[in-house]
Design an enzyme around this catalytic site. Structure first.
Site, PDB file in Angstrom:
ATOM      1  N   SER A 127       0.834  -1.195   0.000  1.00 54.55           N
ATOM      2  CA  SER A 127       0.000   0.000   0.000  1.00 54.55           C
ATOM      3  C   SER A 127       0.877   1.257   0.000  1.00 54.55           C
ATOM      4  CB  SER A 127      -0.941  -0.041   1.207  1.00 54.55           C
ATOM      5  OG  SER A 127      -1.952   0.921   1.114  1.00 54.55           O
ATOM      6  N   ASP A 131      -5.569  -4.223  -2.621  1.00 52.66           N
ATOM      7  CA  ASP A 131      -4.606  -3.850  -1.588  1.00 52.66           C
ATOM      8  C   ASP A 131      -3.773  -5.020  -1.057  1.00 52.66           C
ATOM      9  OD1 ASP A 131      -3.248  -2.597   0.440  1.00 52.66           O
ATOM     10  OD2 ASP A 131      -5.013  -2.067   1.608  1.00 52.66           O
TER      11      ASP A 131
END
Length: 354
Positions: free
Chosen positions: A144, A264
């Site tokens: 991320s 993610d």
């Protein structure tokens, strides 16, 4: 966020995303906002519950490990935690001296949303005071926001300041929205892409090849992948966007890369540890890490979250909220400075400061 079970049958996650997409397009705006308000309410309730838990009494058993009473067990229901102090203390980890493994050192930056500003502070400290260390670093990893910081430090450290200003502006933009990044009509990924494209050089994929490891999650089988090979700059940008794509929060449609859909990396591996050498870990959350804030709680409780070992503390709960709903400018600047200072402390401790 939640951990995706490895036994999740093939195709289930992809079907869920497709159904979610169909449902979201048909939802009335008022229903969406009402649901989001419910999430905020539940988060608030959880914080109150956690605060109560941290006030619980602590007793000692013969092996000197801390045992929390029933209130903590109830408030942390469904979460596996390890009670007792880390043998080497918070933030020190269990790794050997950096000098002992200096032949192969890696840096890994944790998933953390808007708290990535802490990572940029850490990157600035490495660039200014840790150049001897950077010369022996073999690989940079991240999930991320951590993958974005890792890329900047590896490929274009002279743009750390530019990255910081973008992060400040991005956070300010989201703060002004009624419901943050999930405000109907706001394109979170478009803003992020524009920022990435303005910062990374044209040959970034060549610099990153087999040195940058980006954590992403495959929607088809829920498995984590560390991508380290990039055919083009666009490929690298897509992987970075995928690693930052929190479903619903950042949008409805997952990022497509090489014919598959990705989300993610922080959902399945929020802090990549590479198999060879020592991986120095950096996170804005207090925990068993090399570089992180140093929270002092009444008891040392830890939770394993997507391979990210963090302290269960009220301060970390506040940080979790700030990761999705960025704090004000003054706090963002403070987080940047904290990342810088914590990294300087690490460099001094490991005799790498210059």
């Amino acid at each position: 966020m939640f951990l995706i079970n490895n036994s999740f049958r093939s195709g289930a996650m992809e079907q869920m995303m497709e159904k979610t997409e169909e449902m979201m397009w048909t939802l009335d705006t008022q229903v969406l906002l009402s649901g989001f308000q419910t999430v905020i309410h539940l988060t608030s309730e959880f914080q109150v519950m956690a605060d109560s838990a941290f006030g619980s009494q602590v007793s000692k058993v013969n092996d000197k490990r801390s045992v929390v009473d029933a209130r903590v067990a109830t408030s942390a229901e469904g979460i596996k935690i390890d009670a007792g102090k880390s043998p080497s203390g918070v933030c020190d980890g269990n790794q050997d001296s950096l000098e002992a493994k200096m032949k192969h050192i890696n840096l890994s930056f944790a998933a953390c949303g808007f708290l990535g500003i802490y990572h940029l502070g850490a990157a600035a400290a490495f660039y200014r005071h840790g150049k001897k260390l950077l010369k022996v670093v073999k690989a940079f990893a991240g999930a991320s926001a951590g993958s974005l910081a890792a890329t900047v430090l590896l490929a274009v450290p002279e743009n750390i300041e530019k990255s910081k200003e973008f992060a400040y502006g991005f956070a300010e933009e989201v703060r002004k929205l009624d419901f943050g990044a999930v405000t109907p009509g706001y394109d979170f990924m478009k803003t992020l892409r524009e920022g990435i494209e303005s910062i990374l050089p044209s040959n970034v994929h060549e610099i990153a090849e087999n040195r940058l490891y980006v954590s992403v999650t495959n929607t088809k089988n829920g498995e984590n992948h560390l991508v380290s090979s990039f055919a083009s700059r666009e490929d690298l940008i897509k992987v970075l966007l995928a690693s930052s794509f929190v479903p619903v929060y950042a949008g409805i449609k997952p990022v497509e890369y090489k014919g598959e859909k990705w989300v993610d990396g922080g959902l399945t591996n929020g802090l990549p540890i590479l198999p060879v050498g020592r991986t120095v870990t950096i996170s804005p959350f207090s925990g068993r890490l090399d570089i992180c804030p140093r929270d002092k709680g009444r008891v040392d409780l830890y939770v394993k979250f997507a391979k990210h070992d963090i302290m269960l503390s009220l301060a970390n709960l506040v940080r979790l909220n700030q990761a999705l709903f960025p704090p004000n400018q003054a706090k963002m600047e403070s987080l940047y400075q904290n990342g810088f200072d914590d990294t300087v402390h690490f460099l001094l401790k490991e005799n790498w400061f210059e």
